[in-house]
Scaffold this motif. Structure first.
Motif: not given
Ligand SMILES: Nc1ncnc2c1ncn2[C@@H]1O[C@H](COP(=O)(O)OP(=O)(O)OP(=O)(O)O)[C@@H](O)[C@H]1O
Ligand SMILES: CC(C)(CO)[C@@H](O)C(=O)[O-]
Ligand code: BAL
Length: 286
Positions: A9, A61, A63, A97-100, A102-104
């Motif tokens: 994180t 990544n 993106t 993680t991708p979510q960490e 690129y958060p929503d």
């Protein structure tokens, strides 16, 4: 050496770096997408000479991949990577993680002008915005004194230098030479995709570039040298995206007396490889 600590994180990453900063230590960052090979480890060794603490990021990544590209199958091996990093000095691995990352709702994209134009962008129009966005995030998250990138991704290196310059980011960008296999093939995580036959053919890329660079350096016509290189690369079984002769700093057209570079991207079966070599300015050849 023990396997390095892992932060997943941004909060954990920043806490660890803050403790080093409090002790007055210099920090280096080596961004990677993992599946590490000796080329990556050479960048880590370079980083460890330039700073007291080394952070290696491992993040595939999303993106920078088009929907048609190999995001799902890109080689991933965090445990293997940690074991390899234990052989060189690494203080921390940042593996979000991708979510960490690129958060929503993340909707900010960094686009870089100048050296982004052409070459890789013609084949991968999405690519440099993805790279510039994630590298901006990493530089802001880690706040390193230096960051190290490989010359193998030569246009990417120029784009990152321009990004750092244009955004006044307080970081020094260092570059590492391309590590090669004994037959000249540039080490790359994607080399594992090559069939045994295509692996035999792949060194033709580097051979053709070296020959063309020597001819241009000797004063021969650059267009003719590039055409011959294209013939050799095609004969080895590649479909060419580009073979180009460019100014090494701007990636614009080459200028007399300034360092130049030959760059190639080509596909064999479904594997896309890139490489590049320097061309000595006229009058500076051995
Ligand atoms: N052979 C190499 N020698 C030195 N540095 C390299 C080499 N290959 C890659 N690098 C550098 O390592 C960093 C991370 O690259 P990345 O994780 O994409 O590895 P890669 O082997 O280039 O993978 P890919 O197959 O996706 O191109 C980049 O700065 C890249 O330029
Ligand atoms: C710089 C980078 C780590 C950004 O994802 C990637 O493009 C790479 O590995 O070269
Ligand atoms: N080394 C460049 C990363 C990519 O091809 O996506």
């Amino acid at each position: 050496m023990p396997a390095p600590a892992v932060a997943a994180t941004v909060v954990d990453l920043r806490a660890r770096i803050a403790s080093w900063r409090a002790a007055g230590e210099r920090v280096a960052l080596v961004p990677t997408m993992g599946a590490l090979h000796p080329g990556h480890l050479s960048l880590v060794e370079q980083a460890s000479k330039a700073a007291d603490r080394v952070v290696v990021s491992i993040f595939v990544n999303p993106t920078q991949f088009a929907p048609t590209e190999d995001l799902a199958t890109y080689p991933r091996d965090l445990d293997g990577d940690l074991a390899k990093l234990a052989t060189v000095r690494t203080d921390l691995v940042f593996a979000p993680t991708p979510q960490e990352m690129y958060p929503d709702g993340a909707g900010t994209v960094v686009t870089v002008g100048g050296p982004s134009a052409g070459l890789e962008s013609d084949a991968r129009p999405h690519f440099f915005a993805g790279v510039a966005t994630v590298v901006s995030k990493l530089l802001i998250q880690v706040g390193p004194d230096v960051a190290v990138f490989g010359e193998k991704d030569f246009q990417q290196l120029a784009v990152i230098r321009r990004l750092v310059r244009d955004l006044h980011l307080p970081v020094e960008i260092l570059s590492g030479a391309t590590l090669r296999e004994d037959d000249g093939l540039a080490m790359s995580s994607r080399n594992v995709y090559l069939s045994p036959e295509d692996r035999q053919r792949a060194p033709a890329l580097h051979r053709a570039l070296e020959r063309a660079a020597a001819r241009i350096a000797a004063g021969e016509d650059a267009d003719a040298a590039l055409e011959e290189a294209r013939g050799e690369i095609t004969a080895a079984g590649f479909v060419i995206d580009y073979v180009a002769h460019r100014d090494a700093a701007t990636l614009g057209q080459p200028q007399d007396g300034r360092p130049a570079r030959l760059l190639v991207a080509a596909r064999i079966a479904r594997v896309r490889l890139i490489d590049n070599v320097p061309v000595s300015p006229k009058g500076q050849n051995p």
